[in-house]
Design an enzyme around this catalytic site. Structure first.
Site, PDB file in Angstrom:
ATOM      1  N   ASN A   9       0.869  -1.186   0.000  1.00 45.76           N
ATOM      2  CA  ASN A   9       0.000   0.000   0.000  1.00 45.76           C
ATOM      3  C   ASN A   9       0.902   1.232   0.000  1.00 45.76           C
ATOM      4  O   ASN A   9       1.490   1.580   1.022  1.00 45.76           O
ATOM      5  CB  ASN A   9      -0.894  -0.044   1.257  1.00 45.76           C
ATOM      6  CG  ASN A   9      -1.743   1.205   1.406  1.00 45.76           C
ATOM      7  OD1 ASN A   9      -1.852   2.013   0.486  1.00 45.76           O
ATOM      8  ND2 ASN A   9      -2.354   1.362   2.576  1.00 45.76           N
ATOM      9  N   TRP A  10       1.014   1.857  -1.157  1.00 45.05           N
ATOM     10  CA  TRP A  10       1.940   2.994  -1.292  1.00 45.05           C
ATOM     11  C   TRP A  10       1.368   4.297  -0.709  1.00 45.05           C
ATOM     12  O   TRP A  10       2.082   5.304  -0.651  1.00 45.05           O
ATOM     13  CB  TRP A  10       2.305   3.209  -2.774  1.00 45.05           C
ATOM     14  CG  TRP A  10       3.101   2.080  -3.360  1.00 45.05           C
ATOM     15  CD1 TRP A  10       3.652   1.019  -2.682  1.00 45.05           C
ATOM     16  CD2 TRP A  10       3.453   1.908  -4.738  1.00 45.05           C
ATOM     17  NE1 TRP A  10       4.313   0.203  -3.572  1.00 45.05           N
ATOM     18  CE2 TRP A  10       4.213   0.724  -4.831  1.00 45.05           C
ATOM     19  CE3 TRP A  10       3.202   2.634  -5.900  1.00 45.05           C
ATOM     20  CZ2 TRP A  10       4.718   0.255  -6.052  1.00 45.05           C
ATOM     21  CZ3 TRP A  10       3.706   2.171  -7.106  1.00 45.05           C
ATOM     22  CH2 TRP A  10       4.462   0.986  -7.174  1.00 45.05           C
ATOM     23  N   LYS A  11       0.107   4.288  -0.360  1.00 45.84           N
ATOM     24  CA  LYS A  11      -0.550   5.476   0.217  1.00 45.84           C
ATOM     25  C   LYS A  11      -0.318   6.705  -0.687  1.00 45.84           C
ATOM     26  O   LYS A  11      -0.177   6.555  -1.899  1.00 45.84           O
ATOM     27  CB  LYS A  11      -0.079   5.704   1.655  1.00 45.84           C
ATOM     28  CG  LYS A  11      -0.267   4.431   2.503  1.00 45.84           C
ATOM     29  CD  LYS A  11      -0.171   4.648   3.974  1.00 45.84           C
ATOM     30  CE  LYS A  11      -0.385   3.315   4.689  1.00 45.84           C
ATOM     31  NZ  LYS A  11      -0.393   3.427   6.125  1.00 45.84           N
ATOM     32  N   HIS A  95      -9.871   1.123   4.683  1.00 39.98           N
ATOM     33  CA  HIS A  95      -8.586   1.284   5.379  1.00 39.98           C
ATOM     34  C   HIS A  95      -8.805   2.209   6.580  1.00 39.98           C
ATOM     35  O   HIS A  95      -9.594   3.159   6.511  1.00 39.98           O
ATOM     36  CB  HIS A  95      -7.536   1.866   4.420  1.00 39.98           C
ATOM     37  CG  HIS A  95      -6.170   1.852   5.025  1.00 39.98           C
ATOM     38  ND1 HIS A  95      -5.766   2.798   5.933  1.00 39.98           N
ATOM     39  CD2 HIS A  95      -5.127   0.984   4.887  1.00 39.98           C
ATOM     40  CE1 HIS A  95      -4.521   2.519   6.328  1.00 39.98           C
ATOM     41  NE2 HIS A  95      -4.114   1.417   5.695  1.00 39.98           N
ATOM     42  N   GLU A  97      -7.223   4.605   7.702  1.00 38.02           N
ATOM     43  CA  GLU A  97      -7.018   6.039   7.444  1.00 38.02           C
ATOM     44  C   GLU A  97      -8.241   6.642   6.761  1.00 38.02           C
ATOM     45  O   GLU A  97      -8.535   7.831   6.931  1.00 38.02           O
ATOM     46  CB  GLU A  97      -5.720   6.237   6.634  1.00 38.02           C
ATOM     47  CG  GLU A  97      -4.499   6.010   7.535  1.00 38.02           C
ATOM     48  CD  GLU A  97      -3.261   5.488   6.837  1.00 38.02           C
ATOM     49  OE1 GLU A  97      -3.164   5.559   5.604  1.00 38.02           O
ATOM     50  OE2 GLU A  97      -2.361   4.993   7.552  1.00 38.02           O
ATOM     51  N   GLU A 169      -5.759  -5.154  10.385  1.00 39.37           N
ATOM     52  CA  GLU A 169      -4.730  -4.151  10.671  1.00 39.37           C
ATOM     53  C   GLU A 169      -5.056  -3.457  11.995  1.00 39.37           C
ATOM     54  O   GLU A 169      -5.875  -2.525  12.022  1.00 39.37           O
ATOM     55  CB  GLU A 169      -4.703  -3.097   9.563  1.00 39.37           C
ATOM     56  CG  GLU A 169      -4.305  -3.644   8.217  1.00 39.37           C
ATOM     57  CD  GLU A 169      -3.738  -2.538   7.331  1.00 39.37           C
ATOM     58  OE1 GLU A 169      -2.563  -2.609   6.999  1.00 39.37           O
ATOM     59  OE2 GLU A 169      -4.475  -1.604   7.003  1.00 39.37           O
ATOM     60  N   GLY A 175       2.076   2.099  11.008  1.00 40.35           N
ATOM     61  CA  GLY A 175       3.038   3.201  10.930  1.00 40.35           C
ATOM     62  C   GLY A 175       3.689   3.544  12.256  1.00 40.35           C
ATOM     63  O   GLY A 175       4.342   4.576  12.387  1.00 40.35           O
ATOM     64  N   SER A 214       2.938  -2.253  10.384  1.00 39.10           N
ATOM     65  CA  SER A 214       4.393  -2.271  10.606  1.00 39.10           C
ATOM     66  C   SER A 214       5.039  -3.599  10.214  1.00 39.10           C
ATOM     67  O   SER A 214       5.951  -4.071  10.892  1.00 39.10           O
ATOM     68  CB  SER A 214       4.713  -1.921  12.063  1.00 39.10           C
ATOM     69  OG  SER A 214       4.331  -0.588  12.320  1.00 39.10           O
ATOM     70  N   GLY A 235       2.734  -1.270   4.364  1.00 41.88           N
ATOM     71  CA  GLY A 235       2.694   0.153   4.037  1.00 41.88           C
ATOM     72  C   GLY A 235       4.098   0.668   3.772  1.00 41.88           C
ATOM     73  O   GLY A 235       4.665   0.472   2.699  1.00 41.88           O
ATOM     74  N   GLY A 236       4.683   1.314   4.784  1.00 44.03           N
ATOM     75  CA  GLY A 236       5.980   1.978   4.634  1.00 44.03           C
ATOM     76  C   GLY A 236       7.043   1.116   3.955  1.00 44.03           C
ATOM     77  O   GLY A 236       7.760   1.591   3.056  1.00 44.03           O
TER      78      GLY A 236
HETATM   79  P1  PGA Z   1       2.533   0.267   7.735  1.00 43.37           P
HETATM   80  O1  PGA Z   1       1.108   0.508   7.041  1.00 43.37           O
HETATM   81  O2  PGA Z   1       3.085  -1.039   7.196  1.00 43.37           O
HETATM   82  O3  PGA Z   1       3.359   1.449   7.353  1.00 43.37           O
HETATM   83  O4  PGA Z   1       2.283   0.157   9.208  1.00 43.37           O
HETATM   84  C1  PGA Z   1       0.213  -0.547   6.816  1.00 43.37           C
HETATM   85  C2  PGA Z   1      -1.072  -0.035   6.198  1.00 43.37           C
HETATM   86  O5  PGA Z   1      -1.541   1.044   6.563  1.00 43.37           O
HETATM   87  O6  PGA Z   1      -1.658  -0.693   5.325  1.00 43.37           O
END
Ligand code: PGA
Length: 255
Positions: A9-11, A95, A97, A169, A175, A214, A235-236
């Protein structure tokens, strides 16, 4: 046998150049095997570039959100059929967010799930509890509500869930560098599968339940060995080709 799925997930990150470099590295080195799926989710703007570059590769791509409407006067929205036209096979729905910053409710997320399937996309339904909910032992109740909202909207069409992905998640792990322990995540994944099993045991065996929060190269393996963890949502770490490729290799090593 359920496939192992690694999703990046590149956000809202990257630019044309950095994404071109990332794709070059991934295309050249991505492992390829039966029962292994690797999916990247760029920002909407980069989907055409990603589609051009990944066409004919073993990598798949998707989007991070879609409208619950099929079309019409909805300024700033993007429909599922538009995503399908650009070769997206997957789309995230709900998600944390989106739930947190855009006030997406369980009911809206369920409508997006249905719309994704109607457009031929595989929804990745994100579920998870906040830190307060975790600390006050509400995790199972919260997850049950998030999943039930979709199941009740699907009703008799429950079979459709077999072709979906659920991403657990925990919001406190996204994050933050904190990851759920593999044992804790396994327990929660088993609960998610049990929620579905209560309605349809066959679908419960088929649906992929992946973990996010994470995930890094140094903790992916311990999560992926768990019997109810069918992949990871990254994510990251998915923005770093080498780290993401290592996670993919670990997923393949588990088959
Ligand atoms: P993260 O993000 O790996 O940076 O914790 C995961 C996500 O939000 O899908």
């Amino acid at each position: 046998m359920r496939p192992l799925t690694v999703v990046g997930n590149w956000k809202m990150q990257g630019d044309k150049l950095s994404i071109r470099c990332l794709l070059d590295d991934l295309v050249d080195h991505i492992p390829c095997a039966d029962h292994f799926k690797c999916v990247v989710l760029p920002s909407f703007m980069f989907i055409p570039d990603v589609a051009n570059r990944l066409n004919f590769s073993s990598l798949q791509w998707g989007a991070q959100n879609l409208s619950h409407h099929s079309q019409g006067a909805y300024t700033g929205e993007i429909s599922g059929s538009m995503l399908a036209e650009f070769g997206c096979q997957y789309v995230l729905v709900g998600h944390s967010e989106r739930r947190q910053y855009h006030h997406e409710t369980n009911e809206l997320v369920a409508q997006k799930f249905l719309m994704a399937q109607q457009c031929g996309l595989i929804p990745i339904l994100c579920v998870g509890e906040t830190l307060v909910e975790y600390e006050t032992h509400q995790t199972l109740a919260v997850l049950t509500q998030q999943i039930e909202a979709v199941l009740s909207l699907l009703g008799e069409e429950m079979q459709a869930f077999a072709n979906a992905v659920i991403a657990y998640e925990p919001i406190w792990a996204i994050g933050t560098g904190k990851t759920a322990t593999p044992e804790y995540a396994e327990q929660i994944h088993a609960h998610i599968r049990a929620c579905i099993e209560a309605r349809n045991p066959t679908v419960a065996r088929q649906v992929s339940v992946i973990y996010g929060g994470s995930v890094k190269a140094d903790n992916a393996r311990s999560l992926l060995v768990m019997p109810n963890i069918d992949g990871v949502l990254v994510g990251g770490a998915s923005l770093h080709a080498q780290e993401f490729l290592t996670i993919c290799q670990q997923a393949m090593g588990n088959q």
